[in-house]
Design an enzyme around this catalytic site. Structure first.
Site, PDB file in Angstrom:
ATOM      1  N   SER A  18       0.818  -1.209   0.000  1.00  0.00           N
ATOM      2  CA  SER A  18       0.000   0.000   0.000  1.00  0.00           C
ATOM      3  C   SER A  18       0.853   1.260   0.000  1.00  0.00           C
ATOM      4  O   SER A  18       0.326   2.359  -0.152  1.00  0.00           O
ATOM      5  CB  SER A  18      -0.886   0.007   1.248  1.00  0.00           C
ATOM      6  OG  SER A  18      -0.070   0.057   2.400  1.00  0.00           O
ATOM      7  N   CYS A  80       2.735  -6.939   1.836  1.00  0.00           N
ATOM      8  CA  CYS A  80       1.760  -6.225   2.667  1.00  0.00           C
ATOM      9  C   CYS A  80       0.904  -7.277   3.363  1.00  0.00           C
ATOM     10  O   CYS A  80       0.309  -8.136   2.691  1.00  0.00           O
ATOM     11  CB  CYS A  80       0.897  -5.351   1.751  1.00  0.00           C
ATOM     12  SG  CYS A  80      -0.499  -4.553   2.566  1.00  0.00           S
ATOM     13  N   CYS A 191       2.770  -5.601  10.229  1.00  0.00           N
ATOM     14  CA  CYS A 191       2.485  -4.705   9.110  1.00  0.00           C
ATOM     15  C   CYS A 191       3.843  -4.283   8.567  1.00  0.00           C
ATOM     16  O   CYS A 191       4.754  -3.962   9.353  1.00  0.00           O
ATOM     17  CB  CYS A 191       1.710  -3.483   9.606  1.00  0.00           C
ATOM     18  SG  CYS A 191       1.603  -2.141   8.406  1.00  0.00           S
TER      19      CYS A 191
END
Ligand code: DGL
Length: 233
Positions: A18, A80, A191
């Site tokens: 992202s 991701c 993350c």
């Protein structure tokens, strides 16, 4: 994919995230496989993915996959956690001839190595909602208390290039201190944006918890997949 894949050992490996988070995975891969070429898509225009509906993440992930395949990539690393959770099953079904490597929070090693039996996991809501995280948790962490914590602020800090700004340590401390006070001795960075804050996170955790992040493990998995297919450069 309808058109034939024209790939060889010299083809590049594609990465997408992202934003710039997954760069830590790409960097680990390049350290491990210095002969490989890589192409990285940072979808900062659509960041964050963390609280987007799964259908939208699938649509974005497929667009990145198509773009990387059009550039001749021999493998795609979904760098991701949120996109892996939402889209990797779909991508593998839709492009069965393409090798995909994904990433999920390293709950297994954290749970197996925790002495306090309490593990803090920092990730996005999308990752916590996903099948992979919940299956791994049920399988390997059923005797461990997991403190699942959404840390979207960290994504913003990294995307805005504020890792070294004076207020960052305070923001990180406020998020992690409750986990440490509750007895967590492992903090999982679930993350790919969070390893960019690793030195601040380690400073906050110093002497109380170990920071666990899987960039190197994902890089090794990517290398294994290439080797299995005879595609290592
Ligand atoms: N880098 C993404 C991950 O690993 C999340 C960032 C976002 O919310 O877009 O989950």
């Amino acid at each position: 994919m309808s058109e034939e894949l024209r790939i060889s050992k010299d083809s590049p490996v594609g990465f997408f995230d992202s934003g710039i988070g997954g760069k830590c995975i790409e960097a680990a891969f390049r350290r491990l496989c210095p002969n490989e070429r890589t192409i990285y898509i940072a979808d900062s225009a659509n960041c964050p993915y963390g609280n987007k509906p799964a259908g939208e993440i699938i649509r974005l992930s497929e667009a990145h996959t198509k773009s990387l395949l059009a550039q001749g990539c021999k493998m795609i690393v979904v760098a991701c956690n949120t996109a892996t959770a939402a889209a990797i099953d779909y991508l593998r079904r839709k492009y069965p001839e393409v090798p995909f490597v994904g990433i999920e929070p390293a709950v297994k090693p954290a749970a197996l190595n925790s002495k306090s039996g309490i593990v803090g996991v920092l990730a996005t809501q999308g990752t916590f909602n996903g099948r992979l995280y919940n299956e791994t948790r049920a399988k390997f962490a059923k005797d461990v208390t997991i403190l699942a914590t959404v840390a979207d602020e960290f994504v913003t800090i990294v995307e805005q290039g504020r890792v070294d700004s004076p207020e960052t340590e305070g923001i990180v401390r406020r998020k992690i201190e409750p986990l440490l006070s509750a007895g967590a001795d492992r903090i999982v960075l679930g993350c790919t944006h969070f390893p960019h804050l690793k030195s601040v996170i380690e400073k906050v955790c110093a002497g109380r918890a170990e920071v666990v992040e899987p960039s190197e493990a994902v890089a090794r998995q990517a290398k294994r997949v290439l080797a299995e297919r005879g595609l290592l450069a």
